[in-house]
Design a protein around this motif. Structure first.
Motif, PDB file in Angstrom:
ATOM      1  N   SER A   1      14.302  -5.118  -3.116  1.00 34.85           N
ATOM      2  CA  SER A   1      13.834  -6.179  -3.854  1.00 34.85           C
ATOM      3  C   SER A   1      12.577  -5.753  -4.896  1.00 34.85           C
ATOM      4  CB  SER A   1      12.996  -7.458  -2.934  1.00 34.85           C
ATOM      5  OG  SER A   1      11.688  -6.812  -2.574  1.00 34.85           O
ATOM      6  N   SER A   2      12.439  -6.242  -5.929  1.00 29.75           N
ATOM      7  CA  SER A   2      11.471  -6.053  -6.972  1.00 29.75           C
ATOM      8  C   SER A   2      10.179  -5.965  -6.390  1.00 29.75           C
ATOM      9  CB  SER A   2      11.525  -6.733  -8.282  1.00 29.75           C
ATOM     10  OG  SER A   2      12.704  -6.884  -8.761  1.00 29.75           O
ATOM     11  N   GLU A   3       9.519  -6.792  -5.564  1.00 28.21           N
ATOM     12  CA  GLU A   3       8.417  -6.878  -5.107  1.00 28.21           C
ATOM     13  C   GLU A   3       7.997  -5.747  -3.917  1.00 28.21           C
ATOM     14  OE1 GLU A   3       5.734 -10.093  -2.091  1.00 28.21           O
ATOM     15  OE2 GLU A   3       7.755  -9.739  -2.051  1.00 28.21           O
TER      16      GLU A   3
ATOM     17  N   MET B   1       7.842  -2.611  -6.048  1.00 28.93           N
ATOM     18  CA  MET B   1       6.719  -2.695  -6.833  1.00 28.93           C
ATOM     19  C   MET B   1       5.371  -2.291  -6.040  1.00 28.93           C
ATOM     20  SD  MET B   1       4.765  -5.700  -9.334  1.00 28.93           S
ATOM     21  CE  MET B   1       4.564  -6.590  -7.847  1.00 28.93           C
ATOM     22  N   LEU B   2       5.309  -2.905  -5.022  1.00 22.97           N
ATOM     23  CA  LEU B   2       4.006  -2.637  -4.224  1.00 22.97           C
ATOM     24  C   LEU B   2       4.018  -1.378  -3.237  1.00 22.97           C
ATOM     25  CD1 LEU B   2       3.724  -6.406  -2.729  1.00 22.97           C
ATOM     26  CD2 LEU B   2       2.259  -5.530  -4.406  1.00 22.97           C
ATOM     27  N   PHE B   3       5.404  -1.013  -2.954  1.00 24.38           N
ATOM     28  CA  PHE B   3       5.102  -0.122  -1.690  1.00 24.38           C
ATOM     29  C   PHE B   3       6.121   1.126  -2.302  1.00 24.38           C
ATOM     30  CE2 PHE B   3       4.808  -4.099   0.641  1.00 24.38           C
ATOM     31  CZ  PHE B   3       3.521  -4.139   0.745  1.00 24.38           C
ATOM     32  N   LEU B   4       6.867   1.134  -2.970  1.00 20.78           N
ATOM     33  CA  LEU B   4       7.645   2.214  -3.268  1.00 20.78           C
ATOM     34  C   LEU B   4       7.548   3.091  -4.803  1.00 20.78           C
ATOM     35  CD1 LEU B   4      11.075   0.900  -1.514  1.00 20.78           C
ATOM     36  CD2 LEU B   4       9.195   2.645  -0.781  1.00 20.78           C
ATOM     37  N   ASP B   5       8.698   2.798  -5.522  1.00 20.59           N
ATOM     38  CA  ASP B   5       8.597   3.666  -6.870  1.00 20.59           C
ATOM     39  C   ASP B   5       7.497   3.053  -7.965  1.00 20.59           C
ATOM     40  OD1 ASP B   5      10.681   1.879  -6.707  1.00 20.59           O
ATOM     41  OD2 ASP B   5      11.438   2.528  -8.547  1.00 20.59           O
TER      42      ASP B   5
ATOM     43  N   MET C   1     -15.501 -11.978  -2.098  1.00 22.44           N
ATOM     44  CA  MET C   1     -14.090 -11.813  -2.716  1.00 22.44           C
ATOM     45  C   MET C   1     -14.194 -10.338  -3.032  1.00 22.44           C
ATOM     46  SD  MET C   1     -13.002 -14.744  -2.261  1.00 22.44           S
ATOM     47  CE  MET C   1     -11.589 -14.440  -2.955  1.00 22.44           C
ATOM     48  N   VAL C   2     -13.189  -9.564  -2.963  1.00 19.30           N
ATOM     49  CA  VAL C   2     -12.834  -8.168  -3.204  1.00 19.30           C
ATOM     50  C   VAL C   2     -11.272  -8.511  -3.639  1.00 19.30           C
ATOM     51  CG1 VAL C   2     -12.463  -5.846  -2.397  1.00 19.30           C
ATOM     52  CG2 VAL C   2     -14.148  -7.413  -1.322  1.00 19.30           C
ATOM     53  N   PRO C   3     -11.207  -8.074  -4.944  1.00 21.62           N
ATOM     54  CA  PRO C   3      -9.997  -7.892  -5.901  1.00 21.62           C
ATOM     55  C   PRO C   3      -9.418  -6.446  -5.619  1.00 21.62           C
ATOM     56  CG  PRO C   3     -11.716  -8.029  -7.427  1.00 21.62           C
ATOM     57  CD  PRO C   3     -12.222  -8.354  -5.968  1.00 21.62           C
ATOM     58  N   GLU C   4      -8.281  -6.188  -5.258  1.00 23.72           N
ATOM     59  CA  GLU C   4      -7.820  -5.011  -5.101  1.00 23.72           C
ATOM     60  C   GLU C   4      -6.843  -4.419  -6.562  1.00 23.72           C
ATOM     61  OE1 GLU C   4      -6.424  -3.603  -1.449  1.00 23.72           O
ATOM     62  OE2 GLU C   4      -8.172  -4.900  -0.289  1.00 23.72           O
ATOM     63  N   PHE C   5      -6.870  -3.099  -6.858  1.00 24.21           N
ATOM     64  CA  PHE C   5      -6.148  -2.667  -7.990  1.00 24.21           C
ATOM     65  C   PHE C   5      -5.281  -1.513  -7.557  1.00 24.21           C
ATOM     66  CE2 PHE C   5      -8.984  -4.890 -10.961  1.00 24.21           C
ATOM     67  CZ  PHE C   5     -10.106  -5.239 -10.195  1.00 24.21           C
ATOM     68  N   ASP C   6      -4.409  -1.259  -8.216  1.00 26.73           N
ATOM     69  CA  ASP C   6      -3.417  -0.197  -8.080  1.00 26.73           C
ATOM     70  C   ASP C   6      -3.978   0.988  -8.822  1.00 26.73           C
ATOM     71  OD1 ASP C   6      -2.625  -0.281 -10.870  1.00 26.73           O
ATOM     72  OD2 ASP C   6      -0.746  -0.968 -10.503  1.00 26.73           O
TER      73      ASP C   6
END
Length: 381
Positions: free
Chosen positions: A167-169, A172-176, A246-251
């Motif tokens: 899946s794209s999700e 995107m979130l965990f793999l390539d 609130m804590v926004p997280e970033f890649d």
């Protein structure tokens, strides 16, 4: 008549009554047993004047915690008319615990984009500043900001795949795609004409977060992008609303993970719901134009139960009902996150209900009617 037979005349009504006793006893065993008494914990979770029958509200909230069929509820906050009507936590969690948003973050991202539109830095019906889409001849240059917000970009984004790692999700979130999520999301080709098809997508929300970073920082430096978006959210939304947790997280590239990962307490998520209920107003200050919240909560042209990064309590043809459309109310809308995170907002009832926890797909089928029970306790117009 002989004397010995006379008493039988007097006993016959009694005998007739006794004949019915087995049937009466059977009826008693079939009757639904009364619910167990409410615990002290259940009653203490509800304010003295919650705006609804207090014992019934305590029972409805208690059901969210004690019914094992609906998974694990970790926090519930009910706000009515701007005040906390009920608040309860599973042991191990409390008012200071930060909970992950999952896809509730999408609604926060939509508010951030709305503020940039109000500032004149973005335009709703123009192609957004995504460099690769602006190359001559790239058909993705036809995608508008409105279409991204309404999940109808036409991009090939598959939210749930089989197997899941395709899946794209997940990619995107965990793999390539995890180090530069926006690059992964924006590089996907079109699979439909922009605007023609609804497809729910966390990758789309990351594109929106990237657009915000490009406008706010005008830099490719990850730290600059991260700082610009975090400061904007704090100064324009979290700070004014008193959402101090609130804590926004970033890649790694400095892009807000705007479809999935913002941390906050249950109370702060409730504050966000109240902000939406009041159409962007807080204590007399209009933090975002009312019409933007109205846009977020108006059905998209391609999905009756989705607005702009926000779910609506309406029936959509050939689509799964993510809320409880058959029970109403139609003006109710929600931010919904993976595994049963909910911010339910009903402007008519002056109501915000936050439920945070962990429930799988089958458990959510039990959970949603229980949440509807809470909403039903408050009268609408």
């Amino acid at each position: 008549m002989p004397e010995a037979t006379r008493p039988m005349r007097h006993l016959s009504p009694l005998i007739a009554c006794l004949a019915f006793l087995p049937a009466l006893a059977g009826c008693g065993t079939d009757a639904e047993a009364p619910p167990p008494p409410l615990s002290k914990e259940a009653m203490s979770a509800v304010a003295k004047n919650p705006g609804a029958p207090r014992a019934q509200l305590a029972r409805a909230v208690d059901n969210l915690f004690v019914d094992s069929q609906l998974g694990e509820t970790r926090a519930v906050v009910v706000m009515h008319g701007g005040y906390i009507a009920a608040e309860r936590y599973e042991p191990g969690y409390d008012k200071n615990t930060r909970f992950i948003s999952w896809s509730m973050a999408k609604t926060v991202t939509a508010v951030m984009i709305g503020m940039l539109v109000a500032d004149g830095r973005l335009r709703l019906d123009e192609s957004p500043p995504v460099p690769r889409w602006r190359r001559p001849g790239d058909p993705r240059g036809e995608i508008t900001l409105r279409q991204l917000l309404q999940m109808r970009s036409g991009l090939r984004h598959t939210e749930a795949g089989n197997p899941p790692y395709e899946s794209s999700e997940v990619r995107m979130l965990f793999l390539d795609g995890r180090d530069d999520m926006a690059d992964f999301a924006e590089s996907q080709p079109l699979e439909a004409e922009p605007g023609s098809k609804f497809e729910y997508s966390s990758a789309t929300s990351v594109i929106l977060a990237d657009i915000a970073a490009r406008v706010l920082s005008r830099s490719d430096d990850p730290d600059a992008r991260r700082r610009a978006v975090a400061d904007y959210l704090q100064s324009r939304l979290f700070g004014p609303l008193g959402m101090d947790s609130m804590v926004p997280e970033f890649d790694a590239s400095g892009t807000l993970i705007g479809g999935s990962v913002i941390q906050g307490t249950a109370r702060d998520w409730a504050k966000f719901g109240e902000f939406l209920r009041n159409k962007g107003s807080y204590r007399g200050s209009q933090l975002i134009p009312r019409r933007w919240i109205e846009f977020m909560t108006t059905p998209s042209p391609r999905s009756a139960n989705y607005g702009a990064q926000t779910w609506l309590n309406r029936k959509a043809e050939n689509e799964e009902d993510p809320l409880f459309a058959t029970r109403g109310p139609k003006d109710l809308f929600a931010a919904i996150g993976h595994m049963g995170q909910y911010i339910l907002v009903d402007p008519d009832r002056k109501l915000t209900v936050v439920r945070l926890g962990q429930s799988d797909a089958e458990e959510r089928k039990v959970l949603l009617p229980r949440l509807a029970d809470v909403v039903d306790l408050y009268p609408g117009k």
